[in-house]
Design an enzyme around this catalytic site. Structure first.
Site, mmCIF file in Angstrom:
data_model
loop_
_atom_site.group_PDB
_atom_site.id
_atom_site.type_symbol
_atom_site.label_atom_id
_atom_site.label_comp_id
_atom_site.label_asym_id
_atom_site.label_seq_id
_atom_site.Cartn_x
_atom_site.Cartn_y
_atom_site.Cartn_z
ATOM 1 N N ASP A 30 0.822 -1.204 0.000
ATOM 2 C CA ASP A 30 0.000 0.000 0.000
ATOM 3 C C ASP A 30 0.856 1.255 0.000
ATOM 4 O OD1 ASP A 30 -2.066 1.813 0.269
ATOM 5 O OD2 ASP A 30 -2.367 1.436 2.404
ATOM 6 N N ASP A 66 -1.969 5.386 -5.574
ATOM 7 C CA ASP A 66 -2.223 4.514 -4.439
ATOM 8 C C ASP A 66 -2.440 3.057 -4.857
ATOM 9 O OD1 ASP A 66 -2.996 3.383 -2.058
ATOM 10 O OD2 ASP A 66 -4.745 4.657 -1.761
#
Length: 413
Positions: free
Chosen positions: A80, A280
Site C-alpha cells: 500500500d 495509491d
C-alpha cells in the site's frame, strides 16, 4: 623496528583489500489469488530487492510476502503506497474483532527478537476500513534472505473493512491478505501524524541501513500472463519514465487537468488549482471530484444511457469496451520547470464487465473528499516512487503499446 613496520603495513594491506558487502537482488515469482466475494464487495465500496506481487486481476489487489520475527513468521500483506505503517494481526485480534481465524496472527512469545514498545498505540482510518493496535519492534526479512534490523511495526487488535470480511468458504485459492505493508514516507505514519516520534517505514529503513542500493522502489502490477513485481532499490529496467513531484506526507501528485479525446474532438476538464491525487496501490478504483466524474462519464457514454448505482458506480453500454477514445491525465513535470507531462489511457481500459449481471462499469467513482488514482489505472503503467531527492517524485512508464505517456508539453500553466 623495520620488522614491526613491515608487519603493520602488511596488515593494513590485507584489511583494505577485503571485499565490501553490496546489496544483491532477489526475485520472487508471481502468485495470484481470486476471491470472488471480495471482488463483488470491492466493486461496491543494477542491484535491487525484487518482491513478487500477488495479484487478483479482477480485484487488482497487490500483496507481498513478509517474514517477521525469530524464527520467521510469514504474512501476506497488501502493498500500500497510500499508507506508511506496516501492520499484522495480533493473537488478541479474533474473528469477533475483525481478524478471521484463518489469517496469520503474530505470536510475540514465539519470536525471540520481539521488542515491546510501551504506551505507543495506533489508530488508523483508511478509505474503506480502520484498524487499532499498538507498535512494536522485530526483525523483518523479505524472501527469507533480506533481513532488516529491528523495525518498528504494528500489531492490530481490532480491524474493520475488506481484510476483516475475507471469506474462506468462497475463496478459490486459499490465499488471504493478513495485513498492510505501508510503503509510504516517514511523515505519513500514523505515529507521527498523531504527534508521536517519527520513525522510518520499512522501505526507507532498508535504504538508510544500506540494504537496498537506491532510495527508490518500482511497482509493476501483473496483467494476463505477465509477471508483476515490486523492486526495492531500483526501477524496472528497459522503460522510459516521466516524473512529477510528490506532494504531502503520502505518495500523492498534483493533477492539473483531465482530457477526453475522440477522433473528432477534445474536451478539457481543468482544475482551478493543482489538485493532489493519491498514487495509491492500496486502492482499486480511481476516485475523482464529483463534477469531473459526472462530466467524464457523460462524455464517454455520449448518445447512450448512463446509469449510476447507489454505490456511485457508473454503468455504461458494453459497446464502449471497444472504444478507441482516450483519457489523458496531466501533471506538472518535476524535471522541466513550467512544463507538463501526461499519461494517456484508452477508454476501453477504464471499463469492466461485472460477472454477476453482465453490466459494464466505469472504473472511476465520484468523491467529495479523496482523490485517488488506483490500481485499475496503475496496472497499465510501471510506477516509480523515488524518495532520494529533496522533493520525492513519482514516475510512470506504459507497459504496452496501447498506453502512452508524453515527456512534457510546451504549455505553461
Amino acid at each position: 623496528m623495520k620488522v614491526i613496520f613491515l608487519l603493520i603495513t602488511a596488515s593494513i594491506a590485507i584489511v583494505t583489500s577485503l571485499p565490501t558487502t553490496v546489496p544483491t537482488s532477489i526475485h520472487l515469482p508471481l502468485q495470484r489469488t481470486r476471491q470472488q466475494s471480495f471482488v463483488k464487495r470491492s466493486l461496491l465500496t543494477g542491484n535491487s530487492n525484487e518482491i513478487a506481487l500477488i495479484n487478483d486481476l479482477d480485484l487488482c489487489e497487490v500483496a507481498v510476502k513478509v517474514q517477521i520475527g525469530t524464527p520467521a513468521q510469514e504474512f501476506v500483506l497488501l502493498f500500500d503506497t497510500g499508507s506508511a505503517d506496516t501492520w499484522i494481526p495480533s493473537q488478541q485480534c479474533t474473528t469477533a474483532t475483525g481478524c478471521p481465524d484463518f489469517l496469520h496472527h503474530y505470536d510475540t512469545d514465539a519470536s525471540t527478537s520481539h521488542q515491546k514498545i510501551d504506551n505507543d498505540t495506533l489508530r488508523i482510518t483508511y478509505g474503506i476500513g480502520s484498524a487499532e493496535g499498538h507498535y512494536f519492534q522485530d526483525i523483518v526479512s523479505l524472501g527469507g534472505q533480506y533481513i532488516n534490523q529491528q523495525q518498528t511495526l504494528a500489531m492490530i487488535d481490532k480491524a474493520v473493512g475488506p481484510i476483516s470480511q475475507q471469506n474462506q468458504a468462497t475463496d478459490v485459492d486459499h490465499v488471504f491478505l493478513d495485513g498492510i505493508f505501508g510503503a509510504g514516507l516517514p511523515a505519513g505514519t500514523v505515529r507521527y501524524l498523531q504527534g508521536g516520534d517519527i520513525y522510518d517505514p520499512l522501505i526507507v529503513a532498508l535504504y538508510k541501513r544500506k540494504m537496498i542500493p537506491n532510495p527508490v522502489f518500482s511497482v509493476s502490477i501483473a496483467q494476463d500472463d505477465a509477471e508483476g513485481s515490486v523492486i526495492l532499490g531500483d526501477t524496472h529496467p528497459g522503460y522510459n519514465y516521466i516524473y512529477t513531484a510528490a506532494v504531502g506526507p503520502r505518495w500523492s501528485a498534483h493533477v492539473t487537468d483531465f482530457e477526453f479525446q475522440t477522433a473528432n474532438e477534445t474536451k478539457n476538464f481543468q482544475f482551478n488549482q493543482n489538485t493532489p491525487f493519491g498514487i495509491d496501490t492500496g486502492s482499486n478504483f480511481m476516485y475523482l471530484p464529483e463534477p469531473l466524474a459526472q462530466d467524464l462519464a457523460k462524455s464517454i457514454a455520449r448518445n447512450s444511457t448512463l446509469n449510476q448505482e447507489k454505490s456511485g458506480i457508473y454503468v455504461v453500454d458494453c459497446q464502449f469496451q471497444e472504444s478507441r477514445d482516450l483519457v489523458k491525465i496531466y501533471f506538472p513535470s518535476s524535471d522541466y520547470k513550467g512544463k507538463r507531462i501526461f499519461i494517456s489511457i484508452p477508454v476501453k481500459e477504464l471499463i469492466s464487465k461485472r460477472e454477476s449481471d453482465g453490466q459494464c462499469l466505469l472504473l472511476f467513482l465520484p468523491s467529495n473528499d479523496k482523490f485517488i488514482l488506483g490500481n485499475m489505472l496503475l496496472r497499465h503503467f510501471i510506477t516509480v516512487y523515488d524518495f532520494g531527492g529533496s522533493v520525492p517524485r513519482i514516475g510512470f512508464s506504459p507497459v504496452n503499446d496501447n498506453i502512452s505517456t508524453n515527456k512534457f508539453l510546451n504549455e505553461i500553466l
